[in-house]
Design a protein around this motif. Structure first.
Motif, mmCIF file in Angstrom:
data_model
loop_
_atom_site.group_PDB
_atom_site.id
_atom_site.type_symbol
_atom_site.label_atom_id
_atom_site.label_comp_id
_atom_site.label_asym_id
_atom_site.label_seq_id
_atom_site.Cartn_x
_atom_site.Cartn_y
_atom_site.Cartn_z
ATOM 1 N N UNK A 88 60.791 -23.774 1.230
ATOM 2 C CA UNK A 88 61.190 -22.389 1.458
ATOM 3 C C UNK A 88 59.989 -21.518 1.830
ATOM 4 N N UNK A 89 58.855 -21.738 1.196
ATOM 5 C CA UNK A 89 57.655 -20.964 1.529
ATOM 6 C C UNK A 89 57.177 -21.268 2.937
ATOM 7 N N UNK A 90 57.207 -22.522 3.336
ATOM 8 C CA UNK A 90 56.792 -22.882 4.689
ATOM 9 C C UNK A 90 57.743 -22.275 5.722
ATOM 10 N N UNK A 118 68.820 -24.277 0.212
ATOM 11 C CA UNK A 118 69.785 -25.245 -0.302
ATOM 12 C C UNK A 118 69.227 -25.952 -1.542
ATOM 13 N N UNK A 119 67.946 -26.303 -1.495
ATOM 14 C CA UNK A 119 67.313 -26.940 -2.647
ATOM 15 C C UNK A 119 67.234 -26.028 -3.854
ATOM 16 N N UNK A 120 66.982 -24.734 -3.618
ATOM 17 C CA UNK A 120 66.983 -23.777 -4.724
ATOM 18 C C UNK A 120 68.358 -23.675 -5.356
ATOM 19 N N UNK A 125 65.616 -32.027 -5.378
ATOM 20 C CA UNK A 125 64.260 -32.470 -5.584
ATOM 21 C C UNK A 125 64.180 -33.959 -5.491
ATOM 22 N N UNK A 126 62.992 -34.474 -5.651
ATOM 23 C CA UNK A 126 62.820 -35.914 -5.601
ATOM 24 C C UNK A 126 63.434 -36.532 -6.856
#
Length: 129
Positions: A88-90, A118-120, A125-126
């Protein structure tokens, strides 16, 4: 959490004093606005930390004699190996650069920001190994 709350409270007080003096001695509206926004942002973080301290109390990390096992029952905001904040930062950085450089970079930024959000939302995550 109390130490962090005091730290951001001190930052907010610093920006309040600096902004007040700057507003009294200067006619620059951009500088006054920047200092007031800094005051509001640091005050927001301080209020959140004071609220969390009032709700949860001291954390095991704040106790010098705490054991590692005491942290086990507390919830985390993200999984330990979540890539969502980095993605998200990138994406956000590419959107900002794209506003200056061109539409194509902005579109790539939005394409990268979407999986980060979407990940948030879904705590992606891994997988734990």
């Amino acid at each position: 959490m109390r130490a962090e709350a005091w730290l951001f409270t001190g930052v907010a007080v610093f920006f309040a004093l600096t902004g007040g003096v700057y507003a009294a001695l200067s006619d620059d509206p951009a500088g006054i606005a920047a200092l007031m926004v800094s005051l509001l942002m640091s005050g927001l973080v301080a209020a959140f930390l004071w609220r969390q301290f009032g709700r949860d109390g001291e954390r095991p990390e704040d106790d010098e004699n705490a054991e590692v096992a005491e942290r086990g029952d507390r919830r985390f905001l993200f999984p330990a190996r979540s890539y969502a904040p980095v993605v998200a930062a990138a994406g956000t950085a590419l959107i900002g650069l794209g506003i200056v450089q061109g539409l194509w970079l902005t579109l790539i930024g939005f394409g990268l920001l979407a999986p980060g959000v979407f990940g948030f939302v879904f705590r992606g995550g891994a997988p734990d190994s």
